[in-house]
Write a protein that holds these residues in place. Structure first.
Motif, short mmCIF file in Angstrom:
data_model
loop_
_atom_site.label_atom_id
_atom_site.label_comp_id
_atom_site.label_asym_id
_atom_site.label_seq_id
_atom_site.Cartn_x
_atom_site.Cartn_y
_atom_site.Cartn_z
N ILE A 261 -3.28 2.64 -11.30
CA ILE A 261 -2.92 3.99 -10.88
C ILE A 261 -1.74 4.53 -11.67
O ILE A 261 -1.76 5.67 -12.12
CB ILE A 261 -2.56 4.01 -9.39
CG1 ILE A 261 -3.83 3.79 -8.57
CG2 ILE A 261 -1.91 5.32 -9.00
CD1 ILE A 261 -3.56 3.58 -7.12
N GLU B 282 -4.33 -2.63 -8.57
CA GLU B 282 -4.59 -1.22 -8.26
C GLU B 282 -3.41 -0.38 -8.67
O GLU B 282 -3.54 0.68 -9.28
CB GLU B 282 -4.79 -1.05 -6.75
CG GLU B 282 -6.18 -1.32 -6.29
CD GLU B 282 -6.33 -1.06 -4.79
OE1 GLU B 282 -7.32 -1.56 -4.25
OE2 GLU B 282 -5.50 -0.37 -4.19
N GLU C 230 0.83 -1.20 0.00
CA GLU C 230 0.00 0.00 0.00
C GLU C 230 0.86 1.25 0.00
O GLU C 230 0.59 2.21 -0.70
CB GLU C 230 -0.90 0.00 1.24
CG GLU C 230 -1.91 -1.11 1.22
CD GLU C 230 -3.23 -0.68 1.83
OE1 GLU C 230 -3.24 0.31 2.58
OE2 GLU C 230 -4.22 -1.34 1.53
N ALA D 292 1.68 6.76 -6.58
CA ALA D 292 0.60 7.67 -6.94
C ALA D 292 1.08 9.11 -6.87
O ALA D 292 0.81 9.92 -7.74
CB ALA D 292 -0.58 7.45 -6.01
N LEU E 10 -3.99 -5.65 -4.97
CA LEU E 10 -3.26 -4.40 -4.75
C LEU E 10 -2.36 -4.08 -5.92
O LEU E 10 -2.20 -2.91 -6.30
CB LEU E 10 -2.41 -4.52 -3.48
CG LEU E 10 -3.16 -4.50 -2.17
CD1 LEU E 10 -2.18 -4.55 -1.01
CD2 LEU E 10 -4.01 -3.26 -2.05
N LEU F 144 -6.15 8.95 -11.66
CA LEU F 144 -6.30 8.07 -10.50
C LEU F 144 -5.18 8.34 -9.49
O LEU F 144 -5.42 8.36 -8.28
CB LEU F 144 -6.22 6.61 -10.98
CG LEU F 144 -6.96 5.56 -10.20
CD1 LEU F 144 -8.40 5.95 -9.98
CD2 LEU F 144 -6.89 4.23 -10.96
N GLY G 297 -8.01 2.65 -1.54
CA GLY G 297 -7.11 1.56 -1.19
C GLY G 297 -7.58 0.76 -0.01
O GLY G 297 -8.73 0.35 0.07
N GLY G 298 -6.70 0.57 0.96
CA GLY G 298 -7.03 -0.26 2.11
C GLY G 298 -8.09 0.34 3.00
O GLY G 298 -8.73 -0.35 3.79
N TYR H 216 -15.11 0.57 -8.96
CA TYR H 216 -13.72 0.14 -8.93
C TYR H 216 -12.80 1.33 -8.67
O TYR H 216 -11.87 1.26 -7.86
CB TYR H 216 -13.36 -0.53 -10.26
CG TYR H 216 -11.96 -1.09 -10.30
CD1 TYR H 216 -10.94 -0.43 -11.00
CD2 TYR H 216 -11.63 -2.28 -9.64
CE1 TYR H 216 -9.66 -0.94 -11.04
CE2 TYR H 216 -10.35 -2.79 -9.69
CZ TYR H 216 -9.37 -2.12 -10.39
OH TYR H 216 -8.09 -2.63 -10.43
N ARG I 3 -5.82 9.62 -5.80
CA ARG I 3 -5.42 8.76 -4.69
C ARG I 3 -4.57 9.53 -3.70
O ARG I 3 -4.77 9.45 -2.49
CB ARG I 3 -4.66 7.54 -5.20
CG ARG I 3 -4.05 6.75 -4.05
CD ARG I 3 -4.02 5.29 -4.32
NE ARG I 3 -3.28 4.63 -3.23
CZ ARG I 3 -3.45 3.37 -2.88
NH1 ARG I 3 -4.33 2.63 -3.52
NH2 ARG I 3 -2.75 2.84 -1.90
N HIS J 145 -12.85 2.35 -5.10
CA HIS J 145 -12.12 1.38 -4.29
C HIS J 145 -10.62 1.61 -4.40
O HIS J 145 -9.89 1.62 -3.41
CB HIS J 145 -12.50 -0.03 -4.79
CG HIS J 145 -12.04 -1.11 -3.87
ND1 HIS J 145 -12.71 -2.31 -3.76
CD2 HIS J 145 -11.01 -1.21 -3.01
CE1 HIS J 145 -12.10 -3.09 -2.89
NE2 HIS J 145 -11.05 -2.44 -2.42
N VAL J 146 -10.14 1.80 -5.64
CA VAL J 146 -8.71 1.97 -5.85
C VAL J 146 -8.22 3.26 -5.21
O VAL J 146 -7.13 3.32 -4.62
CB VAL J 146 -8.38 1.98 -7.36
CG1 VAL J 146 -6.94 2.39 -7.59
CG2 VAL J 146 -8.61 0.61 -7.96
#
Lengths: 885, 211
Positions: A560, A556, A135, A142, A553, B178, B87-88, B80, B182, B83-84
């Motif tokens: 990203i 993701e 993460e 990101a 993950l 994104l 993240g957690g 989606y 984020r 969610h991305v």
């Protein structure tokens, strides 16, 4: 008196006389024998450098390691290549290149295993990270993405600076960006550029958001083809590695460094350092011995005689070794040292006795007869005792020492024969005058004698010393750590120590072989529960847990970051003039200023300030050098900042392709190392603490053995071997002492005199032991060999003393002035300088042997020449009694 | 008399067939639109955007919003994306919070489009290429060409769920939307909490409405 002379006396006396008479023939014959033997030795005497082979194969730990090496041969005699680079990208690429080159060389290498470098790990590496870390990486990426997307399009200094300027502007306006890693990265790179140690910027580390460490390491494990016919079996392989390293770009001035360590390299290095030590020590020793002998004999001819006896004796003993055993090992090669120490003893005693008798002005033949007889019987006693002492080593488990025992024991016999054969023959050709400078004789004797007067003081000091010794003796210890014996400045040993101290993945770990998976799992659990254990690794650990969550993950992350590497690939670096580059940097500097002004307390302020400072330094440098140099500087800076970006992006792209996998998917080179073809599992157990320390080593090993007695691995072998050696020596010494006691009783036929001979020996041993505690020089695999020698010389000296005083055949009045006392003194002194030179060897094992021998010999001298006579209550010159004839 | 009747019948049949065909075609066309053509999805979106620009002057914000909403709902996988972005933290929210977040996020996303694409100056979108990228995603690259020749790169990443391709990320000139979101949203969520995050979203929506 004459009538009571024994058969032995007569036999030796006759033999000596005969040799004297037929001197030319004797000498000629000996020369022939010497020549023949030398040829024979040079053709047939081998050298067994395998140190593990010297301990008995019956010992359990040997069986365990044998079993392990059969199933998992990767650890035996390997080389560890440690590559270090300022960035992980460089370490990876270089290691990959080097491994590829080495794999092509089947002549020198069986197997090349670059531990982390495999397309499999490039792809699936992210799955090994834990979820919070993934993460975190995604967050970093990101944040970095907008920046990197633009820099990656045009990786030039100008673009980099302008993108950064904009980003700082955004940051100033309040946009939430984490620029700290990039700013710090740039500062460090700029500053490093301005010093002589440039540092390439690692983008991979930036992506992960970690601070860039000083160096990153990659390991390659190589199994070389060792050439045992050479002195240095691994030399060829190591040269091949250095050649390949050059091809892989590891020049001398490269920021990437390669160091070689591992079992094979350590062994070579040890041998090298011990030989280096020997050469230097050898020459020095020779000189010192000659000097001492000259002081003793005061005649060059005599010195020559001693040396000739020694040389011949050595040759003959080596011949015996070749015939009886066929090779020498690293322990038994010490026979040469032993022989010189003890052999010189024989020659000195005989020659000095000869000259002592010569002074009584008897005819030459009678002198020879008498000298031969007396020296002969004295020396025989010594020979027998010494020989028994050495032969007692034969039944031990430590074959290295057993072989030493055989060679040395027989060497004693050879020495006796040689001395009494060549000695008289040589004497025929030497000047017959007695030793001039009675002053010298007198002074030594005088000193010794005067010391005798302080009997009470001697007694009390002895008792005091004995008492303190008894207190210290329990602290005597054995250092099992083989590494402590090596020259600490050697590259292989230093590297190895470094690797061990980084406790994670230390190459010095325990190993257990499990028959099947169930047993592997059970044992792993048990090992993990031990407090001394840091971690336990089996093949099961190479398949990460929670793969499904992690894959999500990674998806993701891929969504990203988008296709950073694909927007324009390969990137087109725009060309800029230095003026343009400088402009961009000026703009950056201005942006930094604005930021500091508007946002002085921002979390990024410190990095901004640091970068500003670095830029000022850069500008200063640019202003002071020529424009050409300035161009070069800026281009080089651009390269430092941006070369690693494409590689990092490529790696990022590859790692985003991770897929879920299980054990069967692991690369074969990896799984073979952990799961054998026969279905057995390898368990590696890593210690929590630095087991370079003996106590910690012992704790670690013992606790593992409690769980699994068949565990093996370098730490366990080290401890077990050490204990086996100590055990062997204790057995040998006990046997030796018993043998010597019996021999003494038989020869001296008196309990009292036997005790008198034993006391100085025991005393000096005790004192020596205590001194090792004081000096903090523990016993180890090397210097424990010194003990038999000390035993030999100790016995010799006190036996001579007792024998002489008992026979009471005093010519010059007192024992202290006799040739015996002088002989003891000088022979011990000869041995002393012989060994003292060892102290200066760079091989720590040899040096500690030198210290031990020097200390031991000093104490032997003191005990034999001071304490023993005191106990014997020898009358001094001032108190001449009627016994003097 | 009979011939006229026959002609009528034939005409009838022809018309029916044509209508049926049209329906079939348009039906299959809309089917293929949602199943296997990322390019078409992107182009449909872009066409709608252009339309929004062209009719921008007539439509107000809400008008544009209503025009774009169905297209964006269909072409983007907002669940989606939400969610991305979090993240957690997504799992740590309860269902109601997740629902509220998606709603707000949806309004903001569509509203942002409605806010940007409101006036037309002879711009056009040009398709560049479509290619497969790791993790079973598809990349559609295009650019917006302005009147004076300047271009803005628009790249779309699409992901297939239950047979339908939907956009998960838009990159303007290479910058990942994104990624930006984020960084921003997670930072607020971690430092100030969920309510502040929602507040920020509502504020932004309000700001756009005003323009």
């Amino acid at each position: 008196m004459e009538a009571s002379k024994s058969h032995l006396y007569k036999a030796f006396a006759r033999w000596t006389s005969a040799s004297y008479r037929h001197a030319p023939w004797v000498l000629f014959l000996m020369l022939l024998i010497a020549a023949a033997c030398t040829v024979y030795i040079s053709r047939n005497l081998g050298m067994n450098t395998d140190t593990t082979d010297m301990l008995s194969e019956d010992l359990p730990f040997r069986a365990h390691i044998k079993h392990y090496n059969k199933i998992f041969p990767q650890d035996m005699n390997n080389l560890l290549l440690v590559l270090e680079a300022p960035t992980p990208e460089q370490a990876y690429v270089t290691a990959d290149r080097l491994a590829t080159l080495l794999k092509k060389d089947a002549i020198n290498f069986y197997d090349v295993y670059p531990a982390n470098i495999d397309p499999f790990f490039e792809k699936n590496g992210l799955l090994y990270k834990d979820i919070p870390e993934l993460e975190r990486i995604t967050d970093r990426l990101a944040t970095a993405q907008p920046l990197i997307a633009r820099i990656a399009k045009d990786p030039s200094l100008q673009n980099f600076a302008s993108v950064l300027s904009e980003a700082i502007g955004e940051l100033r306006k309040g946009r939430n960006l984490d620029l700290t890693p990039v700013l710090n990265g740039m500062s460090t790179t700029v500053e490093a550029k301005l010093t002589d140690i440039p540092r390439v910027l690692s983008w991979e580390i930036l992506f992960h958001g970690d601070p860039q460490k000083k160096k990153y390491r990659e390991l390659i494990i190589v199994k070389p083809r060792l050439n045992y016919t050479q002195i240095f079996p691994a030399e060829q392989s190591i040269l091949a590695i250095h050649a390949a390293a050059k091809d892989a770009g590891l020049m001398d001035n490269s920021p990437i460094r390669i160091r070689i360590t591992g079992e094979a390299a350590l062994a070579d290095e040890e041998l090298r350092s011990s030989i280096n030590g020997m050469e230097y020590a050898g020459i020095l020793t020779f000189l010192m011995v000659v000097i001492v002998l000259y002081c003793a004999m005061r005649a060059a001819g005599m010195v020559l005689a001693v040396l000739l006896c020694l040389t011949l004796g050595l040759i003959l003993t080596a011949t015996f070794a070749t015939v009886a055993i066929g090779h020498l090992n690293v322990i038994s090669i010490a026979f040469a040292v032993l022989y010189i120490g003890l052999g010189a003893d024989f020659a000195i005693h005989f020659l000095l006795r000869y000259h002592e008798i010569l002074e009584t002005n008897l005819p030459v033949e009678k002198v020879t007869y008498k000298a031969g007889g007396e020296a002969g019987s004295a020396l025989t006693a010594c020979t027998i005792v010494n020989a028994i002492g050495f032969y007692a080593f034969i039944p031990t488990h430590y074959s290295g020492v057993a072989e030493l025992g055989i060679i040395s024991g027989t060497g004693m016999l050879i020495s006796l024969l040689v001395t009494l054969t060549i000695g008289p023959a040589l004497l025929r050709y030497l000047p017959k005058k007695s030793i001039k400078e009675l002053t010298v004789k007198k002074s030594l004797g005088g000193v010794l004698e005067s010391l005798l007067r302080w009997r009470k003081l001697t007694y009390s000091l002895t008792l005091l010393a004995l008492f303190s010794t008894v207190v210290m003796l329990p602290k005597v210890r054995f250092d099992y750590n083989l590494f402590n014996m090596q020259d600490p400045t050697g590259q292989a040993i230093q590297t190895f120590r470094e690797l061990i101290s980084v406790v994670d993945n230390s190459p010095w770990h325990a190993i257990m072989v499990a028959k099947n998976r169930k047993e592997a799992e059970r044992l792993t659990q048990q090992f993990r529960a031990l407090p001394e254990v840091n971690k336990v690794v089996t093949i099961i650990d190479f398949v990460p847990t929670q793969q499904e969550e992690k894959i999500f993950l990674i998806e993701e992350m891929a969504a990203i970051t988008g296709p950073i590497t694909l927007s324009i690939w390969p990137p087109i670096k725009s060309k800029h003039t230095s003026a343009q580059q400088r402009n961009a940097l000026n703009e950056l500097s201005a942006a930094l200023d604005q930021f500091i002004e508007k946002q002085p307390d921002h979390s990024a302020s410190e990095s901004v300030r640091t970068l500003k400072k670095s830029l000022i330094q850069l500008f200063t440098r640019l202003d002071t050098v020529s424009s050409n140099d300035g161009n070069i500087l800026l281009d080089s800076l651009e390269s430092d900042l941006l070369t690693m970006l494409p590689i990092a992006l490529q790696h990022l792209r590859t790692s985003s392709e991770a897929v879920i996998f299980n054990e069967q998917d692991l690369p074969v080179s990896l799984s073979n190392r952990w799961h054998s073809q026969t279905g057995e599992y390898r368990i590696a157990i890593y210690p929590k603490e630095d087991i370079n320390d003996n106590e910690k080593l012992r704790k670690f090993v013992r606790s593992i053995q409690q769980v699994a007695p068949q565990a093996t691995g370098a730490p366990i072998i080290s401890l077990e071997a050490g204990e086996a050696v100590v055990q062997a020596f204790i057995e040998a010494f006990s046997l030796s002492l018993v043998g010597i006691l019996i021999a003494l009783l038989l020869i001296l036929r008196s309990v009292k005199y036997t005790l008198l001979v034993m006391i100085p020996l025991l005393l000096s041993s005790a004192f020596t032991g205590a001194f090792t505690v004081l000096l903090d020089v523990p016993f180890n695999f090397a210097n424990i060999i010194a003990l038999p020698l000390l035993l030999g010389i100790g016995i010799d000296s006190s036996l001579h003393m007792v024998h002489r005083s008992r026979n009471n055949d005093l010519i010059s009045g007192t024992l202290m002035h006799s040739s015996t006392a002088r002989a003891i003194f000088y022979s011990a002194l000869t041995a002393l300088v012989d060994f003292a030179s060892l102290m200066f060897s760079s091989h720590q094992g040899t040096a500690s042997m030198g210290i031990l021998l020097t200390v031991g010999l000093t104490f032997t001298l003191i005990c034999t020449l001071l304490i023993l006579p005191t106990i014997l209550k020898i009358p001094t010159q001032n108190n001449k009694t009627i016994s003097h004839l | 008399m009979r011939i006229a009747f026959q002609i009528k019948a034939v005409m009838h049949v022809l018309i029916m067939t044509t209508v049926l065909m049209f329906t079939a075609v348009s039906y299959s066309w809309s089917q293929s639109l949602s199943i296997n053509n990322p390019r078409q999805i992107v182009e449909h979106l872009q066409d709608t955007l252009l339309k929004s620009m062209q009719e921008g002057s007539q439509l107000d914000y809400q008008g544009r919003f209503d025009l774009l909403a169905p297209v964006i709902d269909r072409s983007h996988d907002l669940n989606y994306i939400a969610h991305v972005i979090l993240g957690g933290h997504w799992i740590k929210l309860d269902t109601q919070q997740q629902h509220v977040f998606i709603e707000a996020f949806r309004k903001l996303s569509i509203g942002t489009y409605a806010g940007w694409f409101k006036s037309y100056n002879n711009e056009r979108f040009e398709f560049l290429e479509q290619r497969d990228i790791p993790r079973d995603q598809v990349l559609v690259r295009s650019q917006l060409i302005q009147e004076n020749g300047d271009t803005i790169g628009f790249d779309y990443i699409l992901r297939q769920e239950k047979g339908a391709w939907r956009i998960t990320n838009t990159l303007a000139n290479g910058v990942s939307d994104l990624a930006l979101k984020r960084s921003e949203y997670r930072s607020i969520l971690e430092k100030k909490g969920f309510p502040s995050l929602l507040e920020m979203l509502f504020e932004k929506i309000a700001l756009i409405k005003k323009k």
